[in-house]
Design a protein around this motif. Sequence first.
Motif, short mmCIF file in Angstrom:
data_model
loop_
_atom_site.label_atom_id
_atom_site.label_comp_id
_atom_site.label_asym_id
_atom_site.label_seq_id
_atom_site.Cartn_x
_atom_site.Cartn_y
_atom_site.Cartn_z
N GLY A 184 0.81 -1.21 0.00
CA GLY A 184 0.00 0.00 0.00
C GLY A 184 0.85 1.26 0.00
O GLY A 184 0.54 2.23 -0.70
N LEU A 185 1.94 1.24 0.76
CA LEU A 185 2.82 2.41 0.79
C LEU A 185 3.57 2.57 -0.54
O LEU A 185 3.77 3.69 -1.01
N ALA A 186 4.00 1.46 -1.12
CA ALA A 186 4.73 1.53 -2.39
C ALA A 186 3.86 2.12 -3.49
O ALA A 186 4.37 2.82 -4.39
N PHE A 187 2.58 1.84 -3.45
CA PHE A 187 1.67 2.43 -4.44
C PHE A 187 1.21 3.83 -4.01
O PHE A 187 1.10 4.74 -4.84
N GLY A 188 0.95 4.00 -2.71
CA GLY A 188 0.31 5.22 -2.25
C GLY A 188 1.22 6.41 -2.08
O GLY A 188 0.81 7.55 -2.35
N ILE A 189 2.47 6.21 -1.64
CA ILE A 189 3.34 7.36 -1.40
C ILE A 189 3.69 8.09 -2.69
O ILE A 189 3.64 9.32 -2.74
N PRO A 190 4.04 7.40 -3.79
CA PRO A 190 4.20 8.14 -5.05
C PRO A 190 2.89 8.83 -5.47
O PRO A 190 2.93 9.93 -6.04
#
Length: 298
Positions: free
Chosen positions: A191-197
Amino acid sequence: MTAADMDDERMPEAAASVIAQPSLDELRAEALEWGRKPRAFGAWYVTEHMVRAMRAYGWTIIVGALGQPILYLLGLAVGLAALIDAPVSEGGVEVSYLVFVAPALLMTSTIAVASEEFTYPVMAGFKWRRYFYGFNASPLASRQIATGVVFGAAARMAVVAVAYTAFLYLFGAIPDVATGWLSIFIAVLAGLAFGIPLMAYAASIEDDKGQFALVQRFVFMPMFLFSGTFYPLATLPLWLQWIGWISPLWHATEIGRWLTYGRPIEPAMLVIHFGYLIALTVVGYVLGRRIFERRLAK
């Protein structure tokens, strides 16, 4: 005793009281010290605000965390999986269709949360409600505001991942009980790998012209359909497999399948999967911080 004698006795007490009072410099230093204290934990204050703000749509979070796993798993366990008698075979390991799909659905659940928390709430903080500027006017640094947004979204992802994993265990979709629970952390990382960008992109948007709807239709949906979610990625034609290769969902799902039912993965590929997810997270965070700092400085 004369009045002069009484005054002489009071003078030492008055002098002592004057000496006991802090100087202006000491008061200024104390004020600056207290002003720095919130900054030391500034990201957590922003996290607290983001989590408290979720209470406004708390039922949505609860229904999403509990209802979505039930619907997906019932649909797959009672419906689609009942029609697929042949087991799915990858790397010499044969598992039922439900066991094969379960890790991908877990990773998708947190990525779906990321697509919500890192889009419109970020836009609201800069444009509609502008509370990021209020944060920035306090002793909070711009980078702490960005970090707090990430922590707040990660907290919701963790709730969803734990709930989903619990249902997967109840449905028998995680055969390897010893390591299957570790997929919770992989789901949050996905989720972070997709969401932070995505947060960095949302922070750069000045006006909402339907950009987030385009992300849902032309980024999230193709990633969901063509990242080895419902069938092995190798079964797709080569001109579609590249979607999975660049998708955090595929990389996270491969790790999830390794953890939940022992799908064999070469050590080099395991490093690539982890490295890709971490790289997306770190690069997205660095870009997001810079965009937050630049925009809040206006």
